[in-house]
Design an enzyme around this catalytic site. Structure first.
Site, PDB file in Angstrom:
ATOM      1  N   SER A 172      -0.774   5.040   1.050  1.00 23.64           N
ATOM      2  CA  SER A 172      -2.127   4.694   0.228  1.00 23.64           C
ATOM      3  C   SER A 172      -3.197   4.625   1.220  1.00 23.64           C
ATOM      4  O   SER A 172      -3.343   5.647   1.816  1.00 23.64           O
ATOM      5  CB  SER A 172      -1.867   3.349  -0.324  1.00 23.64           C
ATOM      6  OG  SER A 172      -2.875   3.169  -1.210  1.00 23.64           O
ATOM      7  N   ASP A 278       0.158   7.201 -11.289  1.00 22.94           N
ATOM      8  CA  ASP A 278      -0.667   6.654 -10.281  1.00 22.94           C
ATOM      9  C   ASP A 278      -2.088   7.176 -10.262  1.00 22.94           C
ATOM     10  O   ASP A 278      -2.336   8.206 -10.384  1.00 22.94           O
ATOM     11  CB  ASP A 278      -0.017   6.897  -8.864  1.00 22.94           C
ATOM     12  CG  ASP A 278      -0.703   6.454  -7.597  1.00 22.94           C
ATOM     13  OD1 ASP A 278      -1.602   5.572  -7.610  1.00 22.94           O
ATOM     14  OD2 ASP A 278      -0.243   6.638  -6.314  1.00 22.94           O
ATOM     15  N   HIS A 308       2.077   3.315  -8.284  1.00 23.39           N
ATOM     16  CA  HIS A 308       1.566   3.253  -7.124  1.00 23.39           C
ATOM     17  C   HIS A 308       2.241   2.004  -6.472  1.00 23.39           C
ATOM     18  O   HIS A 308       2.363   1.030  -7.188  1.00 23.39           O
ATOM     19  CB  HIS A 308       0.028   3.051  -7.094  1.00 23.39           C
ATOM     20  CG  HIS A 308      -0.429   3.155  -5.748  1.00 23.39           C
ATOM     21  ND1 HIS A 308      -0.956   4.260  -5.054  1.00 23.39           N
ATOM     22  CD2 HIS A 308      -0.638   2.008  -4.812  1.00 23.39           C
ATOM     23  CE1 HIS A 308      -1.299   3.762  -3.876  1.00 23.39           C
ATOM     24  NE2 HIS A 308      -1.360   2.617  -3.748  1.00 23.39           N
TER      25      HIS A 308
END
Length: 361
Positions: A172, A278, A308
């Site tokens: 991320s 996501d 996510h």
């Protein structure tokens, strides 16, 4: 932006998991500090449980190093070494940046994940404890990442690493830092060679600089499809972005996914792990396409129907496959194989009934 909505998908496994385990609310009514404390406490608890479950403390040894940053502060880099590795031969090094929107995450939240990769891939993993918002705003996180990379260049021999076999990567927000390090290393000789970058559910474009999140005329974009997605809804993403406090949303270090062809030329082999449901799906897949277009060997794995950050739930079969792909990616980087997979691999894995086995060969 290309249309990647065909990877939105649906996952029976995720639906069943959420039905049996209702997810906590995002906690947006809390102060950032209170939300961070609660999130980090849960992540540490999960990491400690996985350390015990997989007996990782008997398989991996780790040591902390203090890194002096450009503003004369100190951050910690924790280096994990597999106990089965040679005590004399230098090992490949994976420089890892954790996720959490630059708000969440600590060294300890990543112990299990880093130790697992070190053990199964037979490499050193250097876990960077960069600083977080809201106390430290942009570009502190980028500077910490670049300073950690410079520290590695100066100290790789001392920690037993191989300076010709360095992997950078992260999850991320951490994947964004890794992408910036990789791009800048192409222009600056730091004395070490990056042989691969591992970008997992990567945040590569600042939301206020991302055409995906505004036009209602593009209902197939990941920002439109996943506004209310599990784990990372738009409200939480906006909080992360606001806390960064960036005065210039077009800053290249906030937008490595928008780099031009010249900036990505010469990048190393790259492996992407992307979640279908996501907000960040499209920017990850778009960046993968850009690298492939510029001749960079690329492999892409998509988990349709998964949100996510699903990997924090380690009992999911999709999470076992995630762990397997991390090791496969590292081995590909370290091999002489420079061919791309050619296609985006869809990781359904609905038929997987047992935890995958791993080989150290």
């Amino acid at each position: 932006m290309p249309d990647f909505s065909n990877y939105q998908g649906s996952s029976d496994e995720w639906k069943a998991f959420v039905k049996a385990n209702p997810l906590p609310a995002p906690g947006l009514a809390l102060s950032p500090q209170a939300l961070r404390a609660a999130t980090n406490a849960l992540r540490v608890k999960i990491s400690q449980a996985e350390l015990e479950r997989d007996d990782l403390c008997s398989k991996v040894t780790w040591r902390d190093y203090s890194v002096l940053t450009r503003d004369q502060c100190n951050i910690i880099v924790r280096v994990y070494r597999p106990n089965h590795a040679s005590t004399t031969a230098p090992l490949p090094v994976y420089l890892f940046f954790h996720g959490g929107g630059h708000l969440f995450g600590t060294i300890e939240t990543e112990d299990a994940g880093c130790a697992r990769v070190a053990d199964r891939a037979g490499i050193l993993v250097a876990n960077v404890g960069y600083r977080h918002t809201p106390e430290f705003t942009h570009p502190t996180q980028v500077h910490d990442a670049l300073d950690a990379f410079a520290w590695l260049g100066a100290n790789i021999d001392a920690i037993g690493g191989d300076r010709t076999r360095v992997i950078v990567g992260g999850i991320s927000a951490g994947a964004c830092l890794a992408a910036v390090v990789a791009q800048q290393s192409c222009a600056t000789n730091m004395g070490i060679t990056i042989c691969g970058q591992l970008l997992c559910i990567p945040w590569l474009v600042h939301p206020d600089n991302n055409a995906n999140n505004t036009p209602a005329s593009i209902p197939t974009s990941s920002y439109q499809q996943n506004t209310h997605a599990d784990i990372l809804p738009l409200g939480l993403m906006q909080l992360f972005s606001e806390l960064l406090g960036a005065s210039d949303y077009s800053d290249s270090t906030l937008n490595p996914g928008l780099a031009d062809d010249a900036a990505v030329a010469g990048l190393p082999k790259t492996c992407f792990l992307v979640a279908g449901q996501d907000l960040l799906r499209d920017e990850g897949l778009s960046y993968a396409q850009k690298l492939a277009h510029n001749g960079i060997p690329v492999k892409v794995h998509v988990f349709p129907g998964m949100p996510h950050g699903f990997r924090r739930y380690s009992d999911l079969r999709a999470s076992w496959r995630w762990d397997e792909l991390l090791v496969e990616g590292c081995r590909w980087f370290l091999s002489s194989d420079k061919t791309s997979s050619g296609d985006i691999v869809v990781e359904m894995r609905e038929d997987t009934q047992t935890r995958p086995s791993f080989s150290l060969a």
